[in-house]
Scaffold this motif. Structure first.
Motif, short mmCIF file in Angstrom:
data_model
loop_
_atom_site.label_atom_id
_atom_site.label_comp_id
_atom_site.label_asym_id
_atom_site.label_seq_id
_atom_site.Cartn_x
_atom_site.Cartn_y
_atom_site.Cartn_z
N ALA A 147 0.83 -1.22 0.00
CA ALA A 147 0.00 0.00 0.00
C ALA A 147 0.85 1.26 0.00
CB ALA A 147 -0.93 -0.02 1.21
N GLN A 148 1.94 1.23 0.73
CA GLN A 148 2.82 2.40 0.82
C GLN A 148 3.32 2.82 -0.57
OE1 GLN A 148 4.19 3.53 4.14
NE2 GLN A 148 4.70 5.34 2.96
N ALA A 149 3.84 1.85 -1.31
CA ALA A 149 4.37 2.13 -2.66
C ALA A 149 3.25 2.56 -3.60
CB ALA A 149 5.09 0.90 -3.21
N ALA A 150 2.11 1.87 -3.52
CA ALA A 150 1.00 2.16 -4.43
C ALA A 150 0.44 3.56 -4.20
CB ALA A 150 -0.09 1.11 -4.26
N LEU A 151 0.22 3.90 -2.93
CA LEU A 151 -0.38 5.22 -2.62
C LEU A 151 0.59 6.35 -2.94
CD1 LEU A 151 -2.23 4.39 0.72
CD2 LEU A 151 -3.24 4.69 -1.55
N SER A 152 1.88 6.06 -2.88
CA SER A 152 2.87 7.13 -3.15
C SER A 152 2.87 7.54 -4.62
CB SER A 152 4.27 6.70 -2.70
OG SER A 152 4.76 5.69 -3.56
N VAL A 153 2.42 6.65 -5.54
CA VAL A 153 2.39 7.02 -6.97
C VAL A 153 0.98 7.36 -7.47
CG1 VAL A 153 4.45 5.69 -7.60
CG2 VAL A 153 2.19 4.64 -7.86
N ALA A 154 -0.05 6.98 -6.69
CA ALA A 154 -1.43 7.07 -7.21
C ALA A 154 -2.00 8.47 -7.11
CB ALA A 154 -2.32 6.10 -6.44
N HIS A 155 -2.74 8.86 -8.15
CA HIS A 155 -3.53 10.09 -8.08
C HIS A 155 -4.76 9.83 -7.20
CE1 HIS A 155 -1.33 10.56 -11.96
NE2 HIS A 155 -1.14 11.75 -11.45
N ARG A 156 -5.40 8.69 -7.44
CA ARG A 156 -6.56 8.32 -6.62
C ARG A 156 -6.47 6.85 -6.25
NH1 ARG A 156 -11.40 8.24 -8.72
NH2 ARG A 156 -10.73 8.09 -10.89
N ALA A 157 -7.17 6.48 -5.18
CA ALA A 157 -7.07 5.10 -4.69
C ALA A 157 -8.40 4.64 -4.09
CB ALA A 157 -5.97 5.01 -3.63
N TYR A 158 -8.57 3.32 -4.14
CA TYR A 158 -9.76 2.68 -3.55
C TYR A 158 -9.26 1.53 -2.68
CZ TYR A 158 -12.37 5.04 -7.32
OH TYR A 158 -12.91 5.98 -8.17
N VAL A 159 -9.89 1.36 -1.54
CA VAL A 159 -9.56 0.23 -0.65
C VAL A 159 -10.65 -0.82 -0.76
CG1 VAL A 159 -9.12 -0.49 1.74
CG2 VAL A 159 -8.37 1.77 0.98
N LEU A 160 -10.24 -2.04 -1.11
CA LEU A 160 -11.18 -3.17 -1.19
C LEU A 160 -11.04 -4.05 0.04
CD1 LEU A 160 -11.44 -2.55 -4.33
CD2 LEU A 160 -11.64 -5.01 -4.59
N GLU A 161 -12.17 -4.43 0.58
CA GLU A 161 -12.20 -5.42 1.68
C GLU A 161 -13.30 -6.40 1.38
OE1 GLU A 161 -12.59 -3.66 5.57
OE2 GLU A 161 -10.66 -2.64 5.38
N THR A 162 -12.97 -7.69 1.35
CA THR A 162 -13.93 -8.78 1.07
C THR A 162 -14.93 -8.42 -0.01
OG1 THR A 162 -15.32 -8.10 2.95
CG2 THR A 162 -13.68 -9.82 3.37
N GLY A 163 -14.40 -7.96 -1.15
CA GLY A 163 -15.23 -7.74 -2.33
C GLY A 163 -16.00 -6.43 -2.36
N ASN A 164 -15.77 -5.56 -1.38
CA ASN A 164 -16.45 -4.26 -1.36
C ASN A 164 -15.42 -3.13 -1.32
OD1 ASN A 164 -19.42 -4.94 -0.78
ND2 ASN A 164 -18.34 -6.09 0.83
N ILE A 165 -15.77 -1.98 -1.93
CA ILE A 165 -14.94 -0.79 -1.74
C ILE A 165 -15.39 -0.12 -0.45
CG2 ILE A 165 -14.52 1.56 -2.60
CD1 ILE A 165 -14.43 0.34 -5.42
N VAL A 166 -14.43 0.05 0.48
CA VAL A 166 -14.78 0.61 1.79
C VAL A 166 -14.25 2.03 1.97
CG1 VAL A 166 -15.02 -1.63 2.94
CG2 VAL A 166 -12.78 -0.54 2.87
N LEU A 167 -13.31 2.44 1.14
CA LEU A 167 -12.73 3.79 1.26
C LEU A 167 -12.24 4.23 -0.11
CD1 LEU A 167 -10.24 3.86 4.29
CD2 LEU A 167 -12.15 5.42 3.95
N SER A 168 -12.31 5.52 -0.37
CA SER A 168 -11.69 6.04 -1.59
C SER A 168 -11.23 7.47 -1.36
CB SER A 168 -12.68 5.98 -2.76
OG SER A 168 -13.76 6.86 -2.54
N GLY A 169 -10.30 7.92 -2.18
CA GLY A 169 -9.80 9.29 -2.05
C GLY A 169 -8.54 9.44 -2.88
N THR A 170 -7.86 10.56 -2.73
CA THR A 170 -6.58 10.70 -3.42
C THR A 170 -5.55 9.80 -2.72
OG1 THR A 170 -5.76 12.49 -2.01
CG2 THR A 170 -7.10 13.14 -3.92
N GLY A 171 -4.46 9.52 -3.42
CA GLY A 171 -3.39 8.72 -2.82
C GLY A 171 -2.94 9.32 -1.50
N ALA A 172 -2.77 10.66 -1.49
CA ALA A 172 -2.29 11.35 -0.28
C ALA A 172 -3.31 11.25 0.85
CB ALA A 172 -2.00 12.82 -0.60
N GLU A 173 -4.61 11.39 0.53
CA GLU A 173 -5.65 11.30 1.57
C GLU A 173 -5.66 9.94 2.23
OE1 GLU A 173 -8.89 14.43 -0.42
OE2 GLU A 173 -9.12 12.27 -0.74
N LEU A 174 -5.55 8.89 1.40
CA LEU A 174 -5.59 7.54 1.99
C LEU A 174 -4.30 7.23 2.75
CD1 LEU A 174 -7.50 5.17 -0.43
CD2 LEU A 174 -8.34 6.71 1.29
#
Length: 236
Positions: A196-223
């Motif tokens: 997650a650290q590496a992915a969020l450091s390059v991402a403009h936006r990101a989504y967090v998946l847990e057991t098949g659902n999106i539970v959080l979203s935002g910019t890479g920096a926000e997450l």
């Protein structure tokens, strides 16, 4: 910046197992968007559904305004959507150059030489090893080869599934530098990653998946700054 990819309320099953439960997100042209989450969260299933390897029981995937439902994976590649699969899946018995040429099967013969030149400029290590059997490459070199092979199809959207898996930290850094460079050169990227650290450091936006659902979203920096993400994925 228009939407290049829209995933709308997809439900995907393995037999009776409900693996992806109504996932929706989009990717704008020119972005790096990442899906992060633990093993088994549904990240790879989502990518494989977008690329036509799996089929959603309901919901839709739209690429450049076209519904991808029922389109064969090789024709999805023709439309400009390429995936670098988890575990690299290179052709182990073929040479580096033959692997790259396989990636250009949707392109005209005339574009193969310029495509190879681009791949070797981006991945000088592959040029040094171009006549070597791919199965003898190191893990990092195999990841570069898998990425180079996908780029031979000249994708408008490049999907990367766990590109850092099994790599030493210094190589992870190198792969993420390449992801950033590809994006700066104009490739839109959808990235699935457990690091997650590496992915969020390059991402403009990101989504967090847990057991098949999106539970959080935002910019890479926000997450990256989110307490929930810090605790669950960043060891905070």
């Amino acid at each position: 910046m228009g939407k290049i990819l829209e995933v709308n309320d997809i439900h995907v099953y393995y037999g009776s197992i409900h693996a992806v439960k109504g996932v929706s997100f989009d990717v704008n042209e020119g972005e790096i968007v990442t899906l992060i989450g633990a093993n088994g969260a549904g990240k790879s299933t989502t990518l494989n559904t977008i690329s036509g390897i799996l089929h959603a029981r309901s919901g839709s995937v739209t690429f450049e305004g076209k519904d991808l439902h029922g389109i064969a994976p090789h024709n999805i590649v023709r439309q400009g959507l390429a995936q670098v699969p988890e575990g690299r899946r290179i052709f182990l018995q073929m040479t580096v150059e033959e692997n790259l040429e396989m990636g250009a099967y949707t392109q005209s013969n005339a574009s193969i030489a310029p495509g190879l030149a681009d791949a070797y400029a981006r991945f000088p290590r592959l040029k040094e090893r171009r006549k070597q059997i791919a199965g003898t490459l190191s893990g990092g070199e195999q990841q570069m080869l898998a990425m180079g092979r996908a780029l031979m199809s000249k994708p408008k959207l490049l999907m990367l599934d766990e590109p850092s898996m099994g790599l030493a930290p210094i190589l992870v850094e190198q792969i993420f530098d390449i992801i950033r460079e590809l994006n700066e050169a104009g490739t839109t990227i959808l990235l699935v990653e457990q690091n997650a650290q590496a992915a969020l450091s390059v991402a403009h936006r990101a989504y967090v998946l847990e057991t098949g659902n999106i539970v959080l979203s935002g910019t890479g920096a926000e997450l990256m700054a989110s307490d929930a993400v810090q605790k669950a994925y960043l060891g905070g």
